[in-house]
Design a protein around this motif. Structure first.
Motif, PDB file in Angstrom:
ATOM      1  N   GLY A  51       0.809  -1.189   0.000  1.00  0.00           N
ATOM      2  CA  GLY A  51       0.000   0.000   0.000  1.00  0.00           C
ATOM      3  C   GLY A  51       0.856   1.258   0.000  1.00  0.00           C
ATOM      4  O   GLY A  51       0.391   2.329   0.354  1.00  0.00           O
ATOM      5  N   VAL A  52       2.142   1.113  -0.383  1.00  0.00           N
ATOM      6  CA  VAL A  52       3.009   2.281  -0.502  1.00  0.00           C
ATOM      7  C   VAL A  52       2.410   3.173  -1.582  1.00  0.00           C
ATOM      8  O   VAL A  52       2.134   2.727  -2.688  1.00  0.00           O
ATOM      9  N   ASP A  53       2.179   4.416  -1.246  1.00  0.00           N
ATOM     10  CA  ASP A  53       1.577   5.345  -2.191  1.00  0.00           C
ATOM     11  C   ASP A  53       2.667   6.234  -2.753  1.00  0.00           C
ATOM     12  O   ASP A  53       3.118   7.173  -2.096  1.00  0.00           O
ATOM     13  N   THR A  54       3.119   5.941  -3.951  1.00  0.00           N
ATOM     14  CA  THR A  54       4.148   6.756  -4.587  1.00  0.00           C
ATOM     15  C   THR A  54       3.520   8.030  -5.132  1.00  0.00           C
ATOM     16  O   THR A  54       2.311   8.106  -5.333  1.00  0.00           O
ATOM     17  N   THR A  55       4.348   9.029  -5.395  1.00  0.00           N
ATOM     18  CA  THR A  55       3.860  10.247  -6.025  1.00  0.00           C
ATOM     19  C   THR A  55       3.808  10.044  -7.536  1.00  0.00           C
ATOM     20  O   THR A  55       4.411   9.122  -8.074  1.00  0.00           O
ATOM     21  N   THR A  56       3.105  10.925  -8.207  1.00  0.00           N
ATOM     22  CA  THR A  56       2.969  10.828  -9.659  1.00  0.00           C
ATOM     23  C   THR A  56       4.146  11.519 -10.338  1.00  0.00           C
ATOM     24  O   THR A  56       4.403  12.692 -10.098  1.00  0.00           O
ATOM     25  N   PHE A  57       4.861  10.762 -11.188  1.00  0.00           N
ATOM     26  CA  PHE A  57       5.948  11.344 -11.976  1.00  0.00           C
ATOM     27  C   PHE A  57       5.432  11.653 -13.379  1.00  0.00           C
ATOM     28  O   PHE A  57       4.448  11.075 -13.839  1.00  0.00           O
ATOM     29  N   THR A  58       6.123  12.568 -14.049  1.00  0.00           N
ATOM     30  CA  THR A  58       5.881  12.838 -15.471  1.00  0.00           C
ATOM     31  C   THR A  58       7.234  12.819 -16.158  1.00  0.00           C
ATOM     32  O   THR A  58       8.162  13.494 -15.704  1.00  0.00           O
ATOM     33  N   TYR A  59       7.360  12.024 -17.212  1.00  0.00           N
ATOM     34  CA  TYR A  59       8.608  11.983 -17.984  1.00  0.00           C
ATOM     35  C   TYR A  59       8.281  12.499 -19.377  1.00  0.00           C
ATOM     36  O   TYR A  59       7.612  11.829 -20.158  1.00  0.00           O
ATOM     37  N   PRO A  60       8.722  13.711 -19.704  1.00  0.00           N
ATOM     38  CA  PRO A  60       8.368  14.315 -20.992  1.00  0.00           C
ATOM     39  C   PRO A  60       9.182  13.729 -22.148  1.00  0.00           C
ATOM     40  O   PRO A  60      10.275  13.210 -21.948  1.00  0.00           O
TER      41      PRO A  60
END
Length: 148
Positions: free
Chosen positions: A99-108
């Motif tokens: 249930g580890v809640d990672t943050t949202t990444f964006t890779y352009p």
């Protein structure tokens, strides 16, 4: 951009007797990949936070990964390696539970990706979880290119 050192590979799984996996939770757009994959486990599975890390590998057949994500776009994720065709990201903390809640990444991307030219694969280091539950995520989908 600073690149982090990769976690050493272990010869055997350090996960307890249960089952582990990764929910992809990703979207592939024409201009980048965005997501926050999450590990899970059941039936007594346990992680070793010194060996089990969540990683994401992005592959571009068109060489569109030369763009360097900003700290804001990475949102806590660490770049282990980056070339125009492959980027490996890692969640910075070893996994201590489910249930580890990672943050949202964006890779352009450096340009617009062609249909189905991007592949994203997940893994938990030192385990048998070597991809997402539904396999490799491929995109962008052709429906993104449909006229509105």
């Amino acid at each position: 951009m600073l690149l982090a050192a990769a976690v050493p590979a272990a010869s055997a799984s350090v996960v307890g007797p249960g089952t582990v996996g990764i929910n992809a939770n990703l979207s592939i757009y024409t201009n980048g990949v965005s997501g926050n994959p999450r590990p899970y486990g059941f039936d007594g599975a346990e992680f070793d936070p010194t060996k089990n890390f969540l990683q994401v590998t992005i592959t571009s057949s068109g060489g569109l990964l030369a763009s360097t994500p900003t700290t804001t776009q990475l949102n806590g994720w660490v770049v282990l390696s980056a070339t125009p065709t492959t980027a490996i990201l890692q969640w910075p903390a070893g996994l201590t539970g489910f249930g580890v809640d990672t943050t949202t990444f964006t890779y352009p991307f450096t340009g617009d990706a062609a249909v189905q030219s991007i592949q994203v694969k997940g893994a938990i280091t030192a385990t048998t979880a070597t991809n997402f539950d539904d396999g490799t995520v491929t995109g962008p989908s052709s429906d993104i290119f449909l006229p509105v």
